[in-house]
Design a protein around this motif. Structure first.
Motif, PDB file in Angstrom:
ATOM      1  N   GLY A 213      -9.864  -1.488  -0.054  1.00  0.00           N
ATOM      2  CA  GLY A 213     -10.120  -1.879  -1.432  1.00  0.00           C
ATOM      3  C   GLY A 213      -9.481  -3.203  -1.794  1.00  0.00           C
ATOM      4  N   LEU A 214      -8.342  -3.522  -1.194  1.00  0.00           N
ATOM      5  CA  LEU A 214      -7.651  -4.773  -1.492  1.00  0.00           C
ATOM      6  C   LEU A 214      -8.531  -5.989  -1.270  1.00  0.00           C
ATOM      7  CD1 LEU A 214      -4.150  -4.079   0.113  1.00  0.00           C
ATOM      8  CD2 LEU A 214      -4.612  -4.368  -2.326  1.00  0.00           C
ATOM      9  N   PHE A 215      -9.512  -5.869  -0.345  1.00  0.00           N
ATOM     10  CA  PHE A 215     -10.286  -7.037   0.045  1.00  0.00           C
ATOM     11  C   PHE A 215     -11.712  -7.049  -0.513  1.00  0.00           C
ATOM     12  CE2 PHE A 215      -7.152  -6.020   3.338  1.00  0.00           C
ATOM     13  CZ  PHE A 215      -6.364  -7.159   3.229  1.00  0.00           C
ATOM     14  N   LEU A 216     -12.101  -5.986  -1.197  1.00  0.00           N
ATOM     15  CA  LEU A 216     -13.461  -5.965  -1.749  1.00  0.00           C
ATOM     16  C   LEU A 216     -13.645  -7.050  -2.802  1.00  0.00           C
ATOM     17  CD1 LEU A 216     -16.285  -4.692  -2.075  1.00  0.00           C
ATOM     18  CD2 LEU A 216     -15.271  -3.190  -3.808  1.00  0.00           C
ATOM     19  N   THR A 217     -12.703  -7.136  -3.742  1.00  0.00           N
ATOM     20  CA  THR A 217     -12.811  -8.137  -4.802  1.00  0.00           C
ATOM     21  C   THR A 217     -12.871  -9.543  -4.223  1.00  0.00           C
ATOM     22  OG1 THR A 217     -11.718  -6.782  -6.465  1.00  0.00           O
ATOM     23  CG2 THR A 217     -11.600  -9.151  -6.763  1.00  0.00           C
TER      24      THR A 217
ATOM     25  N   ALA B 179     -13.747 -10.635   4.791  1.00  0.00           N
ATOM     26  CA  ALA B 179     -14.655  -9.636   5.370  1.00  0.00           C
ATOM     27  C   ALA B 179     -14.035  -9.018   6.620  1.00  0.00           C
ATOM     28  CB  ALA B 179     -15.996 -10.274   5.706  1.00  0.00           C
ATOM     29  N   GLY B 180     -13.339  -9.844   7.427  1.00  0.00           N
ATOM     30  CA  GLY B 180     -12.652  -9.307   8.593  1.00  0.00           C
ATOM     31  C   GLY B 180     -11.526  -8.361   8.206  1.00  0.00           C
ATOM     32  N   LEU B 181     -10.761  -8.717   7.184  1.00  0.00           N
ATOM     33  CA  LEU B 181      -9.683  -7.842   6.718  1.00  0.00           C
ATOM     34  C   LEU B 181     -10.242  -6.566   6.094  1.00  0.00           C
ATOM     35  CD1 LEU B 181      -7.377 -10.587   5.167  1.00  0.00           C
ATOM     36  CD2 LEU B 181      -6.962  -9.288   7.264  1.00  0.00           C
ATOM     37  N   PHE B 182     -11.377  -6.678   5.437  1.00  0.00           N
ATOM     38  CA  PHE B 182     -12.055  -5.508   4.873  1.00  0.00           C
ATOM     39  C   PHE B 182     -12.398  -4.514   5.984  1.00  0.00           C
ATOM     40  CE2 PHE B 182     -16.118  -3.706   2.970  1.00  0.00           C
ATOM     41  CZ  PHE B 182     -15.491  -2.966   1.976  1.00  0.00           C
ATOM     42  N   LEU B 183     -12.929  -5.029   7.094  1.00  0.00           N
ATOM     43  CA  LEU B 183     -13.241  -4.169   8.232  1.00  0.00           C
ATOM     44  C   LEU B 183     -11.981  -3.534   8.807  1.00  0.00           C
ATOM     45  CD1 LEU B 183     -14.977  -3.006  10.504  1.00  0.00           C
ATOM     46  CD2 LEU B 183     -14.844  -5.242  11.636  1.00  0.00           C
TER      47      LEU B 183
ATOM     48  N   ALA C 269      -8.660   5.495  -5.575  1.00  0.00           N
ATOM     49  CA  ALA C 269      -7.650   4.754  -4.821  1.00  0.00           C
ATOM     50  C   ALA C 269      -8.237   3.460  -4.280  1.00  0.00           C
ATOM     51  CB  ALA C 269      -7.120   5.623  -3.671  1.00  0.00           C
ATOM     52  N   PHE C 270      -9.457   3.519  -3.786  1.00  0.00           N
ATOM     53  CA  PHE C 270     -10.136   2.319  -3.296  1.00  0.00           C
ATOM     54  C   PHE C 270     -10.312   1.304  -4.426  1.00  0.00           C
ATOM     55  CE2 PHE C 270     -14.016  -0.112  -2.597  1.00  0.00           C
ATOM     56  CZ  PHE C 270     -13.849  -0.582  -1.301  1.00  0.00           C
ATOM     57  N   SER C 271     -10.757   1.758  -5.592  1.00  0.00           N
ATOM     58  CA  SER C 271     -10.964   0.864  -6.737  1.00  0.00           C
ATOM     59  C   SER C 271      -9.651   0.278  -7.236  1.00  0.00           C
ATOM     60  CB  SER C 271     -11.666   1.619  -7.870  1.00  0.00           C
ATOM     61  OG  SER C 271     -12.950   2.042  -7.482  1.00  0.00           O
ATOM     62  N   THR C 272      -8.583   1.074  -7.179  1.00  0.00           N
ATOM     63  CA  THR C 272      -7.266   0.556  -7.552  1.00  0.00           C
ATOM     64  C   THR C 272      -6.852  -0.576  -6.618  1.00  0.00           C
ATOM     65  OG1 THR C 272      -6.610   2.716  -8.416  1.00  0.00           O
ATOM     66  CG2 THR C 272      -4.846   1.157  -7.903  1.00  0.00           C
ATOM     67  N   GLY C 273      -7.104  -0.397  -5.323  1.00  0.00           N
ATOM     68  CA  GLY C 273      -6.827  -1.462  -4.372  1.00  0.00           C
ATOM     69  C   GLY C 273      -7.630  -2.710  -4.670  1.00  0.00           C
ATOM     70  N   SER C 274      -8.889  -2.516  -5.059  1.00  0.00           N
ATOM     71  CA  SER C 274      -9.747  -3.654  -5.396  1.00  0.00           C
ATOM     72  C   SER C 274      -9.189  -4.432  -6.581  1.00  0.00           C
ATOM     73  CB  SER C 274     -11.166  -3.149  -5.694  1.00  0.00           C
ATOM     74  OG  SER C 274     -12.007  -4.205  -6.083  1.00  0.00           O
ATOM     75  N   PHE C 275      -8.726  -3.717  -7.579  1.00  0.00           N
ATOM     76  CA  PHE C 275      -8.165  -4.366  -8.761  1.00  0.00           C
ATOM     77  C   PHE C 275      -6.891  -5.141  -8.395  1.00  0.00           C
ATOM     78  CE2 PHE C 275      -5.406  -4.096 -12.604  1.00  0.00           C
ATOM     79  CZ  PHE C 275      -6.160  -4.903 -13.432  1.00  0.00           C
ATOM     80  N   LEU C 276      -6.021  -4.513  -7.622  1.00  0.00           N
ATOM     81  CA  LEU C 276      -4.780  -5.167  -7.220  1.00  0.00           C
ATOM     82  C   LEU C 276      -5.061  -6.377  -6.335  1.00  0.00           C
ATOM     83  CD1 LEU C 276      -2.557  -2.045  -6.429  1.00  0.00           C
ATOM     84  CD2 LEU C 276      -2.458  -3.510  -8.454  1.00  0.00           C
ATOM     85  N   GLY C 277      -6.044  -6.248  -5.447  1.00  0.00           N
ATOM     86  CA  GLY C 277      -6.389  -7.372  -4.582  1.00  0.00           C
ATOM     87  C   GLY C 277      -6.851  -8.581  -5.369  1.00  0.00           C
TER      88      GLY C 277
ATOM     89  N   ALA D 238      -3.648   7.188   0.485  1.00  0.00           N
ATOM     90  CA  ALA D 238      -2.832   5.977   0.620  1.00  0.00           C
ATOM     91  C   ALA D 238      -3.579   4.885   1.369  1.00  0.00           C
ATOM     92  CB  ALA D 238      -1.528   6.326   1.335  1.00  0.00           C
ATOM     93  N   LEU D 239      -4.267   5.256   2.443  1.00  0.00           N
ATOM     94  CA  LEU D 239      -4.942   4.257   3.260  1.00  0.00           C
ATOM     95  C   LEU D 239      -6.238   3.760   2.631  1.00  0.00           C
ATOM     96  CD1 LEU D 239      -4.350   5.770   6.808  1.00  0.00           C
ATOM     97  CD2 LEU D 239      -3.302   3.719   5.828  1.00  0.00           C
TER      98      LEU D 239
END
Length: 420
Positions: free
Chosen positions: A322-326, A295-299, A266-274, A316-317
């Motif tokens: 993950g959205l902000f890792l990429t 980085a702030g949004l990642f936190l 789920a985290f990786s999926t968020g990274s891809f979408l981000g 879900a959360l």
């Protein structure tokens, strides 16, 4: 009225069709992702190979860690060699030796002498071809337009998370249906095939680093800005390593083994979408401001996960951080572009990759040691993200374009002076 009258005007954002339709892009992206699939397959393949023959999980885990650590630690050396000798002369022999070692493991046998098995696995890790750093060095020549380059780099960073979903699943399926030996053989073949696809492409064959020229090209690689950036990215890697152990802890707490894989997925999926969302438009601000903001949004994305959540809410959360890792990784690479000497960009990219990898190993180790403390385990990913943000804020004045510009900044600087 010209663009010179309005220097802040930015070109329209790139589109999927324009970027993916550009010559060599799909080949380089596809080849690199295929060649890097072993990064996600080898750890699982080794565990299944050892335990399937009656070996201990502890030894299997040691081998998996050894492979990953050897691969990470050797990245800067291989990056520097590519900056000096080009990509095929470094990545080709590395891929052959890496695949050869993986093919040798079934011949040695999972019951072979532990020292021999560990030596082959360690050498295989050392010889992992540096495809990720090499691809980053190729984009400026493949896509000269900055908007298109920004788009493909975000797509590149986001898609890498999928390797750690597809790789383990593929290795597990091959081991279950055809045996662990077959999984290792297929892993070796995929790594070699992907590397061949990349190295036989014209951009890789003809690429050369910018020549060293004066202070701009011949400065020290480890400027204070780069050191602080790499340290911040190590903290990001710490978050990723702690997250994997946290996911395993959630699986134990709720009695659902699948959570150990689903939460990172789920985290990786968020990274891809981000990455896809970030690349869709040109965002205001500088690369440094983007880096600190994301980085702030990642936190912030990790904070809801500090609560005692049920499985569905956690899944879900987990998408949120993950959205902000990429975005962090993409802007970190852009920062390296601005700060690293032009003749050593591939090596600088490799140091960034090493920073994330070593941080991930540290996060995994510490989280494993503290796994009995549920509340602490849940807080470790957020602690790593907070450390990343704190370092970037402290280093912000050293992360922008400065005294030691990279390749693209130096080119623009010369162009500006020419028209004065």
């Amino acid at each position: 009225m010209t663009l010179a009258d309005h220097p802040t005007i930015t070109p329209p954002p790139a589109t999927y069709g324009a970027v993916l339709g550009s010559r060599h892009v799909i080949r380089l992206l596809g080849g690199t992702l295929t060649g890097r699939l072993p990064n996600g397959m080898v750890p699982v393949g080794l565990v299944l190979w050892i335990t399937g023959a009656g070996g201990t999980l502890a030894f299997a885990g040691l081998l998996a860690a050894l492979y990953g650590l050897a691969s990470a630690l050797s990245q800067p050396v291989k990056g520097r060699l590519m900056d000096r000798f080009g990509q095929p002369r470094v990545s080709a022999p590395a891929a052959v030796l890496n695949s050869g070692c993986l093919l040798a493991l079934p011949l040695i046998g999972a019951g072979g002498h532990p020292a021999a098995v560990a030596a082959v696995v360690g050498f295989a890790g050392l010889m992992t071809p540096p495809l990720e750093a090499g691809l980053r060095a190729l984009w400026p020549s493949v896509l000269p337009d900055p908007a298109q380059r920004r788009f493909v780099q975000a797509l590149d960073s986001g898609s890498q998370g999928l390797l750690y979903i597809a790789g383990p699943l593929l290795a597990s399926w091959l081991a279950a249906t055809h045996g662990p030996n077959t999984a290792l053989i297929a892993t070796a073949a995929l790594g070699l095939a992907g590397t061949v696809i990349v190295l036989t492409a014209a951009p890789s064959r003809t690429w050369r680093p910018a020549p060293t020229a004066g202070a701009a090209g011949g400065g020290r690689l480890r400027s204070s800005g780069l050191v602080l950036l790499f340290t911040a990215l190590a903290a990001t890697g710490f978050t990723l390593g702690a997250m994997n152990v946290w996911a395993a802890g959630m699986a134990t707490t709720h009695g659902l083994d699948m959570l150990a894989g689903v939460l990172p997925a789920a985290f990786s999926t968020g990274s891809f979408l981000g990455g896809l969302l970030y690349a869709r438009r040109a965002w205001p601000g500088t690369t440094t401001s983007h880096l600190i903001t994301t980085a702030g949004l990642f936190l912030l994305g990790w904070l809801p996960l500090l609560a005692h959540l049920g499985p569905h809410a956690a899944i879900a959360l987990a998408v949120l951080p993950g959205l902000f890792l990429t975005l962090i990784i993409t802007n970190a690479f852009h920062t390296v572009d601005a700060l690293a000497p032009a003749s050593r960009t591939t090596e600088a990219y490799a140091w960034l990759i090493l920073s994330v990898g070593t941080g991930q190993a540290a996060g995994t180790a510490l989280a494993g040691a503290l796994s009995a403390h549920t509340a602490v385990l849940a807080a470790l990913p957020a602690a790593g993200a907070a450390t990343t943000l704190a370092i970037l804020i402290l280093a912000r004045r050293k992360l922008g374009p400065g005294r030691r510009p990279g390749r693209h900044r130096r080119t623009r600087h010369r162009h500006t002076r020419h028209h004065r």
